[in-house]
Design a protein around this motif. Structure first.
Motif, PDB file in Angstrom:
ATOM      1  N   TYR A 126       0.809  -1.229   0.000  1.00  0.00           N
ATOM      2  CA  TYR A 126       0.000   0.000   0.000  1.00  0.00           C
ATOM      3  C   TYR A 126       0.839   1.276   0.000  1.00  0.00           C
ATOM      4  O   TYR A 126       0.334   2.346   0.333  1.00  0.00           O
ATOM      5  N   SER A 127       2.114   1.170  -0.380  1.00  0.00           N
ATOM      6  CA  SER A 127       2.952   2.373  -0.366  1.00  0.00           C
ATOM      7  C   SER A 127       2.540   3.361  -1.455  1.00  0.00           C
ATOM      8  O   SER A 127       2.974   4.498  -1.455  1.00  0.00           O
ATOM      9  N   THR A 128       1.662   2.925  -2.369  1.00  0.00           N
ATOM     10  CA  THR A 128       1.251   3.821  -3.449  1.00  0.00           C
ATOM     11  C   THR A 128      -0.053   4.570  -3.134  1.00  0.00           C
ATOM     12  O   THR A 128      -0.542   5.354  -3.944  1.00  0.00           O
ATOM     13  N   ILE A 129      -0.603   4.343  -1.949  1.00  0.00           N
ATOM     14  CA  ILE A 129      -1.838   5.055  -1.552  1.00  0.00           C
ATOM     15  C   ILE A 129      -1.494   6.525  -1.276  1.00  0.00           C
ATOM     16  O   ILE A 129      -0.472   6.818  -0.653  1.00  0.00           O
ATOM     17  N   PRO A 130      -2.345   7.477  -1.734  1.00  0.00           N
ATOM     18  CA  PRO A 130      -2.042   8.894  -1.514  1.00  0.00           C
ATOM     19  C   PRO A 130      -1.810   9.231  -0.029  1.00  0.00           C
ATOM     20  O   PRO A 130      -2.470   8.679   0.839  1.00  0.00           O
ATOM     21  N   LYS A 131      -0.887  10.157   0.202  1.00  0.00           N
ATOM     22  CA  LYS A 131      -0.481  10.515   1.572  1.00  0.00           C
ATOM     23  C   LYS A 131      -1.623  11.092   2.413  1.00  0.00           C
ATOM     24  O   LYS A 131      -1.610  10.999   3.626  1.00  0.00           O
ATOM     25  N   ASN A 132      -2.607  11.705   1.746  1.00  0.00           N
ATOM     26  CA  ASN A 132      -3.712  12.274   2.537  1.00  0.00           C
ATOM     27  C   ASN A 132      -4.642  11.181   3.075  1.00  0.00           C
ATOM     28  O   ASN A 132      -5.449  11.426   3.956  1.00  0.00           O
ATOM     29  N   ILE A 133      -4.498   9.954   2.564  1.00  0.00           N
ATOM     30  CA  ILE A 133      -5.284   8.843   3.110  1.00  0.00           C
ATOM     31  C   ILE A 133      -4.423   7.996   4.057  1.00  0.00           C
ATOM     32  O   ILE A 133      -4.753   7.849   5.225  1.00  0.00           O
ATOM     33  N   PHE A 134      -3.320   7.442   3.541  1.00  0.00           N
ATOM     34  CA  PHE A 134      -2.406   6.687   4.410  1.00  0.00           C
ATOM     35  C   PHE A 134      -1.180   7.546   4.676  1.00  0.00           C
ATOM     36  O   PHE A 134      -0.330   7.709   3.811  1.00  0.00           O
ATOM     37  N   ASP A 135      -1.076   8.081   5.873  1.00  0.00           N
ATOM     38  CA  ASP A 135       0.060   8.918   6.223  1.00  0.00           C
ATOM     39  C   ASP A 135       1.204   8.024   6.703  1.00  0.00           C
ATOM     40  O   ASP A 135       1.251   7.628   7.867  1.00  0.00           O
ATOM     41  N   VAL A 136       2.127   7.724   5.776  1.00  0.00           N
ATOM     42  CA  VAL A 136       3.172   6.752   6.105  1.00  0.00           C
ATOM     43  C   VAL A 136       4.211   7.306   7.084  1.00  0.00           C
ATOM     44  O   VAL A 136       5.030   6.562   7.593  1.00  0.00           O
ATOM     45  N   SER A 137       4.119   8.620   7.386  1.00  0.00           N
ATOM     46  CA  SER A 137       5.012   9.132   8.432  1.00  0.00           C
ATOM     47  C   SER A 137       4.543   8.618   9.795  1.00  0.00           C
ATOM     48  O   SER A 137       5.273   8.666  10.779  1.00  0.00           O
TER      49      SER A 137
END
Ligand code: A3P
Length: 290
Positions: A235-246
């Motif tokens: 799921y690293s390609t999910i937009p940052k506004n949905i999955f905040d990988v920070s």
């Protein structure tokens, strides 16, 4: 944009986007060759999906990635603000055979799946690891309600107040339903302990026969390490506004027993006592450590 409130649908708290579109979900038309993968959130949905897609594509990772309902495909019930199509909209346009994933408890599964006698695979995970995984996920998933502090989160889990409702009713619902319906009931802990054996069970259920070397390839591709590095699965390609990988990674730890790093002794005692009440009278048991 941002975190959404929960609203009750037949007594189950669901994201408002889902509850607002409930009629469309309820009236969804299943086809006889649909396969439903059902889980409580964070029980191993993505893992089972990768296993199924690889089995159905003869262990070919590239072909599995191109499956119309591969991992990034939305949940059956998932609804987004227009003009983004809902899970149901997309499924209607998807050719058979479809692999459909859902977090809905059994009693909310659209009736057409039962009428069509569709196969279902359920993945259950021990509640302590499940709630820890969910706690981290709700920190990174910006659509889900704020998790708040751990202590409160754990209480919400025990009270059935998290998104998609009570874990206890969820696991019991499918456990009871498998007496009457074509449900393969699997456990995250078994998949960790004996991936080959569990993948074989899935193959048998799907009536797919694969050579031993293909089976071993699937075991390899679906290991935590391989999936963590697979951009189509992590799921690293999910937009940052949905999955905040920070705030964390989707493929976080992938272990049995990580709950011991989070539950205090008294939280664990209270949890166990409450568990005995909520799970009384069922033959369903869970492995809390390996
Ligand atoms: P953790 O947060 O405990 O690491 P879901 O797909 O239902 O959202 O579940 C996600 C959980 O399954 C995460 O748990 C994730 O790391 C774990 N997971 C995903 N793929 C896995 C694999 N191949 N082996 C072990 N665990 C896996």
């Amino acid at each position: 944009e941002g975190r959404l409130p929960l609203k009750m649908v037949h007594g189950v708290p669901l994201l408002e986007l889902i509850s607002d579109n409930w009629k469309q979900v309820e009236q969804f038309q299943a086809r006889p060759d649909d396969l439903l993968i059902a889980t409580y959130p964070k029980a191993g949905t993505t893992w089972m999906q990768e296993i199924v897609d690889l089995i159905e594509n003869g262990g070919d990772l590239e072909k599995a990635r191109r499956a119309p309902t591969h991992i990034r495909f939305p949940f059956l019930e998932m609804t987004y603000p227009p003009p983004v199509p809902s899970g149901v909209d997309i499924l209607i346009a998807t050719p058979s055979p479809r692999v459909i994933k859902t977090h809905l408890p059994f009693q909310l599964v659209p009736k057409s799946f039962l009428v069509q006698n569709c196969k279902m695979i359920y993945v259950a995970r021990n509640p302590k690891d499940n709630v820890v995984s969910y706690f981290y996920f709700d920190q990174m998933n910006k659509m889900q309600p704020e998790p708040g502090p751990w202590e409160e989160y754990l209480q919400k889990f025990m009270d059935g107040n998290l998104s998609w409702g009570s874990w206890y009713e969820h696991v019991r619902g499918y456990w009871d339903a498998k007496k009457k319906h074509r449900i393969l009931y699997t456990f995250y802990e078994d998949m960790k302990r004996d991936p080959t054996g569990e993948i074989q069970k899935v193959m048998e259920f799907l009536e797919v026969d694969l050579a031993p070397d293909v089976l071993q390839k699937i075991v390899h591709y679906t290991s935590f390490k391989a999936m963590k590095e697979n951009p189509m699965a992590n799921y690293s390609t999910i937009p940052k506004n949905i999955f905040d990988v920070s705030c964390g990674k989707f493929m976080r730890k992938g272990e049995v027993g990580d709950w011991k790093n989070h539950f205090t002794v008294s939280q664990n005692e209270a949890f166990d006592e409450d568990y005995q009440h909520k799970m009384a009278g069922t033959t369903l048991t869970f492995q809390m450590e390996m």
